[in-house]
Design an enzyme around this catalytic site. Structure first.
Site, PDB file in Angstrom:
ATOM      1  CB  SER A 697       6.954  19.777 -33.618  1.00  0.00           C
ATOM      2  OG  SER A 697       6.324  20.563 -32.639  1.00  0.00           O
ATOM      3  CE  LYS A 740       2.338  18.785 -32.709  1.00  0.00           C
ATOM      4  NZ  LYS A 740       3.731  18.612 -33.170  1.00  0.00           N
TER       5      LYS A 740
END
Length: 817
Positions: A697, A740
C-alpha cells in the site's frame, strides 16, 4: 520279531563288523521346529508336496531318509541354503495317509550324518550323506560319574518345580551307561528350541555334549524357580482377595441382621442419585451406570477405583440438561448493550438479530459462531461479557494464547495419570449451564507442534453442524454444544487457518476516533477509575479539554487501554492528596495536566512540518491501528543504483522497484532526461528503521516522493496517500482504510488520496472523520499527482517544448532574411 519283520521297518543293513550302513544318497525331509536325535521315535505330520514326495520315495526303497532342520521355520519351501548341514538318518517305522492328503509318519533316528550335496529330483531333493562315526565312549571316570549325577539331580529338581519330563526318565538315566546317549536322551526330552537343540546335536564329543546339556538344565532350573515364585505370589494375592471377600460378605450379613442393608455403599448410592438428577441422555446414562457397577466391585483403596470415582464426578457435574432461560426482550437487551459499550453498532445489531430469530424459533436454534477481530484494547472481551448479561446467560472465557497441546481442547484419555477433560468441558462445568456465552480469546495465537494442532481440534467445536456430538477424550461420550453461543476474538485473521475461518462469522471492530474515545472516557472510564481508587466526583473534575489532550498527546493507540492507564494515573495522584488530608475539589485542566501526567509523550506528526522535496506521507496498518509512514528519497550522482533502507519487507521493496520503473517509463512526460536513471543513484528510506515494514500500500507514496525528488517540486505536507501502484501507474485497492483514516485524522491530515476501488469502504469511516478529511479517489497516479505536489510536474515537460518551438521559429526567420 522275525527277519522279515525287521526288514519291513527298515532298520537298515549291517556290514560284517555289525555297524549300520546307509546309502550314499537319501531322500531329504526338511523339518521346521524339531531336531530328531538318534534312537528317538517321533511322529511327524507331512503336508508339503516336496516332503510327501521324499516320503514316498523312501517307502518305495529301504524306508531310509535324512532329516534336516530348517534355520528359519517360517520358510514354506526351503532351499538347501535354508537348512542345517548336519542331520539324522531315520527309518520310517509306520506311515498313515490322512483324509486331507497329509501323511502321518512315525520315524526312528538311526545315526547322525553330514550332508555334502543336494540333487533336485522331481519335487524333492536327494541328499548326499556321510555317516558321522560315534566317538568311543570314554568310560566311567570319577569326573564323568559326577557329571552324570549332576544331570540326574538337575532333572529331579526340574520335575519337582513342575517340569513336564516323562515319568520313566529318571529310571532310564540310572540304567544308561553311554555318555553320548545320555546327553541325547535328556536333550530330546527338555523341549528345547530348535536352535539350541541343534547346537547340542552338532557336538560330536559326548562329554562336551553332556556338559552343554547340564548348562541348559541349569538355565531351565532358574526359569522354573522364577516361575514358581511368581505363581506363589499370585496365589498369595488370590488368597488375600478371597479372605477380603469373605470378610465383606460377613459384614453385609451382620448389617442385614441389624436392619441396615449394606448391599450398596453410601458413595455408590450417592452417584446413582446424581446420575438421575443430571438427566443425561439414555446412552450416556447407561455408560455412567456401567462405571458405577465397576466401582461397586472394586476395593475403595484401589487406584482404578479412584480413576472411576473422578470420572463419575465429572459425568454427574456436567450440565447435560440444564439450560438457562434467555432474555428475549430485545428492548431490554439493546439497553444493556448501549449501557456497557459506546458505538459498536454492527456488533449490537448482530446480537439483536440473533435474539429476534431465537424468539421466533422458540429457542430451537443453533448458537452462532462469532469472531471479533480488531486491535488490542477496543473492547472485544468485555463485549462478550455484555452480550452474556444482555441475554441473561452465564459467561465463560478461556484464552488460547500459546496453547500447543490438542488435549487442551479435547482432554486427555483416562488411561493417563491425572487426566482431565479439555477446556471446553471444564468451562461448561464452571458455568453450570449447557448454553452459556463461551468466549475463546486469542484464537489467532494458537500454536502447533508434536503434541498436536489445537486449531484442528477446534474445527469440530466451532462447527454448528458437527458440535451436536462433541466427544471429549476424557468423557468418551458425545456432548451437545449446539446451544452454546461461541465468541472468538483475534487481533489478526491471517494466522487463523482457512478451515477454521470458514466456520466463523467475522465481525471487525476497528479503532476509535478521538471523539469516540472522549465519549467513552466521560461515560465509562472516569467513573470506573474513580470507583477503583476510592474517590468521588466531589474530589476530582476532569475537563473535556484535558481529557482530549490526554488522548491526543499522551496516547497513540486504536484501543483504550493506555488512556485508561493515564486516567488511573490522575486518579492515583488525587487519591494520594486526599489521603494526606487535601479534600478540596481537584480540577484537571489542560494547563495543569502535565503536573499529573508529565511531559506529553506524542507530538502531532504534522506539527512542525512543512512542504518538502522528496518526502511524502503515507499510511500504514498495524495490529494496534493505523500509523503515518514517511517516505524519504535522496538523489546522488551514480549509475542507477537503488538503495532501500528502513527494514522493508519483500513486497515493499518490489513496490519501490515498480515505482522506479513507472517513472522511467514516464520520463518524457515528467520533463526528465532519457538517461537520468543511468546518472543517478536513488536512496529510499522509511524512518522508524527499527520497525519492520511490509505491504504494497505504500506504492503511490514511494512514487510520489521519487517524482518530487526528481522534479524538485515539494510534496504537500497536509496530504497523505495510500494505494498499490502497478508498472502502468494504476492505483489498486488496499485494506484497513478506516484505521488509516483515523491515523490521518489524529495527525491533522486534511486530504487523503485513496484508490477508487476503496470508495465503497467510506461507509465504515465515522461521519465526523468524513467531514474533516477530504478524500481524493485515484485510478491512475497521474490523476492526483498535481494535487499531491505543490505544482504540476507536467509543466516542466511543456515549457521546454514551447521554448524549443520559439527557437525553431527564430532560426527559420533568420534563414528567410
Amino acid at each position: 520279531m522275525g527277519k522279515a519283520d525287521s526288514d519291513e521297518i527298515g532298520i537298515g543293513k549291517a556290514d560284517e563288523s555289525g555297524e549300520l550302513t546307509i546309502p550314499e544318497t537319501l531322500p531329504l525331509l526338511p523339518v521346521r521346529d524339531i531336531v530328531v536325535f538318534p534312537y528317538m521315535i517321533v511322529p511327524l505330520f507331512v503336508g508339503r508336496e516336496s516332503s510327501i514326495g521324499a516320503v514316498n520315495e523312501a517307502m518305495l526303497k529301504d524306508r531310509l531318509m535324512v532329516l534336516l532342520t530348517q534355520k528359519n521355520p517360517e520358510v514354506d519351501n526351503p532351499e538347501p541354503k535354508d537348512l542345517y548341514s548336519v542331520g539324522v538318518v531315520v527309518t520310517v517305522v509306520r506311515m498313515l495317509r490322512m483324509p486331507d492328503d497329509r501323511l502321518k509318519v512315525l520315524v526312528q533316528g538311526l545315526t547322525k550324518a553330514n550332508v555334502t550335496g543336494f540333487t533336485k529330483k522331481d519335487s524333492y531333493y536327494q541328499a548326499n550323506v556321510e555317516k558321522v562315526p560315534d566317538l568311543p565312549d570314554p568310560g566311567m571316570s570319577i569326573e564323568i560319574e559326577a557329571l552324570i549325577r549332576a544331570v540326574r539331580t538337575d532333572v529331579e529338581k526340574a520335575i519337582a518345580l513342575g517340569k513336564n519330563f516323562p515319568q520313566d526318565l529318571l529310571v532310564l538315566i540310572d540304567n544308561m551307561d553311554a555318555v553320548g546317549k545320555l546327553a541325547d536322551l535328556v536333550a530330546s526330552n527338555m523341549g528345547l528350541k530348535a536352535k539350541e537343540a541343534h547346537e547340542v546335536f552338532s557336538i560330536d564329543d559326548p562329554i562336551k555334549r553332556l556338559m552343554r546339556v547340564e548348562e541348559l538344565l541349569n538355565k531351565e532350573l532358574e526359569l522354573l524357580a522364577i516361575q514358581q515364585k511368581i505363581h506363589s505370589e499370585a496365589q498369595d494375592g488370590m488368597t488375600k482377595s478371597q479372605k477380603d471377600y469373605y470378610l465383606r460378605e460377613q459384614v453385609k450379613a451382620i448389617q442385614k441382621e441389624l436392619g441396615d442393608d449394606g448391599s450398596l455403599s453410601e458413595e455408590v448410592e450417592e452417584f446413582r442419585k446424581k446420575v438421575k438428577k443430571a438427566k443425561m441422555p439414555k446412552d450416556i446414562e447407561k455408560e455412567a451406570e456401567k462405571q458405577i457397577r465397576r466401582l461397586e466391585k472394586m476395593y475403595p483403596e484401589a487406584a482404578e477405583a479412584t480413576i472411576v470415582r473422578t470420572y463419575l464426578e465429572w459425568m454427574t457435574e456436567i450440565p447435560w440438561s440444564n439450560p438457562s432461560k434467555d432474555n428475549l426482550d430485545l428492548k431490554s437487551a439493546k439497553k444493556i448493550l448501549d449501557e456497557d459499550h459506546y458505538n459498536l453498532e454492527k456488533v449490537k445489531e448482530r446480537i439483536l438479530e440473533y435474539l429476534g430469530v431465537r424468539k421466533l424459533r422458540k429457542n430451537k436454534m443453533k448458537g452462532p459462531i462469532l469472531c471479533f477481530v480488531g486491535p488490542p484494547g477496543v473492547g472485544k472481551t468485555s463485549l462478550g461479557k455484555s452480550i452474556a448479561r444482555s441475554m441473561d446467560r452465564k459467561f465463560v472465557r478461556i484464552s488460547l494464547g500459546g496453547v500447543r497441546d490438542e488435549a487442551e481442547i479435547r482432554g486427555h484419555r483416562r488411561t493417563y495419570i491425572g487426566a482431565l477433560p479439555g477446556r471446553i468441558i471444564q468451562g461448561l462445568k464452571q458455568a453450570g449451564t449447557n448454553n452459556p456465552v463461551f468466549m475463546i480469546d486469542e484464537i489467532d495465537k494458537l500454536g502447533s507442534d508434536f503434541r498436536g494442532d489445537p486449531s484442528s481440534a477446534l474445527l469440530e467445536v466451532l462447527d454448528p453442524e458437527q458440535n451436536t456430538a462433541f466427544v471429549d477424550h476424557y468423557l468418551a461420550v458425545p456432548f451437545d454444544l449446539s446451544k452454546v453461543m461461541f465468541i472468538t476474538t483475534a487481533n489478526l485473521v491471517d494466522p487463523i487457518p482457512s478451515a477454521l475461518m470458514d466456520r466463523m462469522e467475522v465481525i471487525r471492530i476497528p479503532g476509535y476516533t478521538e471523539e469516540e474515545k472522549l465519549s467513552i472516557v466521560k461515560k465509562y472510564i472516569i467513573n470506573r477509575q474513580l470507583k477503583e481508587h476510592g474517590i468521588t466526583g466531589k474530589l476530582i473534575n476532569i475537563s473535556d479539554e484535558a481529557a482530549k489532550k490526554a488522548i491526543s498527546e499522551y496516547t497513540r493507540e486504536a484501543g483504550l487501554r493506555n488512556i485508561e492507564r493515564e486516567i488511573a494515573t490522575i486518579c492515583r495522584k488525587v487519591a494520594r492528596k486526599v489521603a494526606e488530608g487535601d479534600k478540596k475539589l481537584h480540577k484537571i485542566l489542560t494547563s495543569n495536566l502535565p503536573k499529573f501526567l508529565g511531559v506529553r509523550k506524542f507530538l502531532s506528526e504534522i506539527e512542525e512540518k512543512k512542504d518538502q522535496v522528496g518526502v511524502a506521507t503515507g499510511l500504514a496498518w498495524t495490529q494496534s491501528g493505523g500509523e503515518l509512514l514517511y517516505v524519504e528519497v535522496s538523489l546522488m550522482k551514480g549509475k542507477g543504483k537503488l538503495t532501500l533502507t528502513g527494514q522493508l519487507g519483500d513486497v515493499m521493496q518490489e513496490s519501490a522497484k515498480a515505482a522506479v520503473s513507472y517513472i522511467r517509463s514516464r520520463s518524457k512526460e515528467l520533463g526528465l532526461k532519457d538517461d537520468f536513471y543511468f546518472q543517478t543513484d536513488f536512496h529510499i528510506h522509511v524512518p522508524a528503521g527499527a520497525t519492520p515494514k511490509d505491504g504494497p500500500s505504500a506504492g503511490i507514496t514511494i512514487a510520489t516522493s521519487l517524482i518530487s525528488a526528481l522534479t524538485q517540486i515539494p510534496v504537500r505536507h497536509t496530504v497523505a496517500m495510500t494505494g498499490e501502484i502497478t508498472l502502468r501507474g494504476r492505483v489498486l485497492p488496499i485494506g484497513g482504510l478506516k484505521e488509516k483514516a483515523l491515523a490521518a485524522k489524529r495527525a491533522g491530515i486534511n486530504t487523503l488520496v485513496i484508490p477508487m476501488g476503496n470508495k465503497k469502504d467510506l461507509e465504515e469511516i465515522p461521519p465526523p472523520v468524513r467531514k474533516i478529511i477530504k478524500f481524493i479517489f485515484a485510478e491512475q497516479i497521474d490523476d492526483v499527482i498535481e494535487k499531491i505536489l505543490t505544482k504540476s510536474p507536467f509543466a516542466k515537460r511543456r515549457a521546454p517544448k514551447r521554448e524549443t518551438a520559439s527557437k525553431t521559429k527564430r532560426s527559420s526567420s533568420k534563414k528567410r532574411k
